[in-house]
Design a protein around this motif. Sequence first.
Motif, PDB file in Angstrom:
ATOM      1  N   SER A 455     -77.070  40.949 113.370  1.00 51.57           N
ATOM      2  CA  SER A 455     -75.978  42.034 113.130  1.00 51.57           C
ATOM      3  C   SER A 455     -75.178  41.952 111.731  1.00 51.57           C
ATOM      4  O   SER A 455     -75.639  40.824 111.022  1.00 51.57           O
ATOM      5  N   ASP A 477     -78.903  40.768 119.558  1.00 48.12           N
ATOM      6  CA  ASP A 477     -77.628  41.591 118.830  1.00 48.12           C
ATOM      7  C   ASP A 477     -78.303  42.101 117.376  1.00 48.12           C
ATOM      8  O   ASP A 477     -78.559  41.399 116.568  1.00 48.12           O
ATOM      9  N   SER A 479     -76.052  44.660 116.354  1.00 48.33           N
ATOM     10  CA  SER A 479     -74.836  45.387 116.030  1.00 48.33           C
ATOM     11  C   SER A 479     -74.474  45.328 114.509  1.00 48.33           C
ATOM     12  O   SER A 479     -74.877  44.565 113.843  1.00 48.33           O
ATOM     13  N   LYS A 501     -76.437  43.745 122.620  1.00 53.30           N
ATOM     14  CA  LYS A 501     -75.393  44.451 121.691  1.00 53.30           C
ATOM     15  C   LYS A 501     -75.973  45.018 120.693  1.00 53.30           C
ATOM     16  O   LYS A 501     -76.627  44.492 119.681  1.00 53.30           O
ATOM     17  N   SER A 503     -73.848  47.786 119.297  1.00 50.02           N
ATOM     18  CA  SER A 503     -72.727  48.682 118.794  1.00 50.02           C
ATOM     19  C   SER A 503     -72.445  48.662 117.169  1.00 50.02           C
ATOM     20  O   SER A 503     -73.260  48.174 116.354  1.00 50.02           O
ATOM     21  N   SER A 504     -71.872  49.764 116.866  1.00 52.11           N
ATOM     22  CA  SER A 504     -71.895  49.813 115.503  1.00 52.11           C
ATOM     23  C   SER A 504     -72.926  50.215 114.673  1.00 52.11           C
ATOM     24  O   SER A 504     -73.269  49.485 113.711  1.00 52.11           O
ATOM     25  N   ASN A 505     -73.717  51.173 115.016  1.00 49.86           N
ATOM     26  CA  ASN A 505     -74.922  51.743 114.490  1.00 49.86           C
ATOM     27  C   ASN A 505     -75.032  53.158 114.626  1.00 49.86           C
ATOM     28  O   ASN A 505     -73.596  53.528 114.688  1.00 49.86           O
ATOM     29  N   ASN A 529     -71.513  54.331 118.617  1.00 51.00           N
ATOM     30  CA  ASN A 529     -72.507  54.992 118.380  1.00 51.00           C
ATOM     31  C   ASN A 529     -72.390  56.371 118.511  1.00 51.00           C
ATOM     32  O   ASN A 529     -71.232  57.025 118.487  1.00 51.00           O
TER      33      ASN A 529
END
Length: 588
Positions: A455, A477, A479, A501, A503-505, A529
């Motif tokens: 991440s 992970d 993210s 996890k 997230s935030s891609n 996302n």
Amino acid sequence: MANSCFQLVLFLPLFLMFVSLEASRFSSNSSNSKPSCIGIERKALVEFKKGLTDPSGLLSSSWVGIDCCTWMGVGCCNQTGHVVALDLGNLGDCYDKKIGYAPTTNSSCLGGEVSSSLLNLKYLKYLDLSMNDFQGIAIPNFLGSLEKLSYLDLSNASLVGMIPPHLGNLSNLRHLDLLGLSSWVSDLNWLVGLSPLKYLNLGNVNLTLASTNWLQALNMLPSLSELRLRGCELHNLPHSVPNINFTSLSVLDISDNNFNSSIPQWLFNICSLLQIYLCSSYMKTSVSDIPWGNICNLRTLDLFENQINGDICELIGGLVECSNSSLEDLWLGSNQVSGQLPDYSLARLQNLRYLLLFNNVISGPIPASIGRLSKLEMLDLSFNQMNGSIPDGIGKLANLNFLLLDNNYWEGSIPMNIDQMMLSLEVLDLSGNFLNGSIPLPVGRMEHLAMLYLSNNYLSGKIHDQWRDSPSLGIIDLSGNNLHGEIPSSICSLPALFWLKLSSNYLSGELSFAFQNCKGLTMLDLGDNRFYGNIPKYIGKDFLSLSELRIRANMFSGNIPEQLCSLTHLHILDLALNNLSGSIPSCL
């Protein structure tokens, strides 16, 4: 890991191992050619049993018949038939180390009273009542009258109160383990009479009242080879001792105390030391003040979580002053050590298995010589200020199980043939850096990899579809990167996967029915996302172990499916910042 101090397996002296084997040879005296137990000793054991609570009937089912030498946990002398060992230490889960006490629902714990009938076992040498639950009764005073005892283990047996000074009468005692008792001492002067003592563990015993002279008392035990005083509320570590009698001391553990002082010089004059544990003891020392080269036999040095400062190059240089460094474990995490890792001297630590330097202020690159530490099993350089690229030499560490390089300033791409070189790797953490490029295909072909943290980097491209050859992978992970495209279906073919996890891609697409196969998940985070479509009903029907579901800041639409109410383990549900409509199901 960060809250704990690491210790190795205890090696008892040969004579103690012999006695232990004698105690565990439960049926060794059943032959007609050997004497059966003595009547008065059998009666003493029966009386002892009457005082115990035995919910599982452990003793009721095994302490039967006239020959007590065949009873479980009873060891007799082959020549005389006298009871010499009573081994009732609980090897099951009576004492749960995770929660720190005996679970009340467990029925395997012995409890009740420790009867003084044991005094009739005049030849008893070995007594182990450890890991049971005596529910806060006092440590029996009469134990100090079992004059032939050479081995006494009451550790984690839920005994409380002052440790009886009468134990000082046990002049044959060689092994004393009182770890984990809610107990205290008025002083340690009673130890003076235990000159043969080789092993002493008073871990978590309150030694506050003895804190001013604890070292003087222990210094009177010339045979001591293993001393463990972890978490004893000691606050005084003398800087000078006139004469050190610890000529046989191989293990010293005084961690988790509050010394608030520098490491004394005399400690490094004990040439016999193999293991030193000083973690979490508020030590304030510069590496330049310690004569590292005096302890050439040292195998374990645990200085985790102190206030040690100075140059890491000087520390390692001092440790390799010995011609053949025996050091296997160096735990120096959570200190204030700075500088750059040396190239030449680091390579001389050929026996190193664990190198933990996390949470310091070490800078610069990883030297190429790291690849020569062929025995290394764990490398943790996380939370430092290191930079540059990750050297190819790390790929030569075939025995490495844990590689933790997170939260530094590494650049470049991820060791591409990692699956062919690091065959033993179980945990890979490269999160919180500046790594770029794509996720290498070989990451999905690592047989033993269990945890993958990549991440908060600058990884781009799609998540590849080659995850089927990582049967142990339970945590992924990815993210906080620049990944795009859809979630590959092969991720859900991982049999051990429980934590995902992403997230935030820039991931997108609908959650297709292929994702339905991720039934073992306990945590799913797809937030921030570009996923769209309806929230699949199968999440509520098939993801029955789910405790966290985060899909915030996407483009999901439609109603919140009532099937989510079937997730009885759900603790966190975050559906915010989507295009959802309709009412919130009343069951939520």
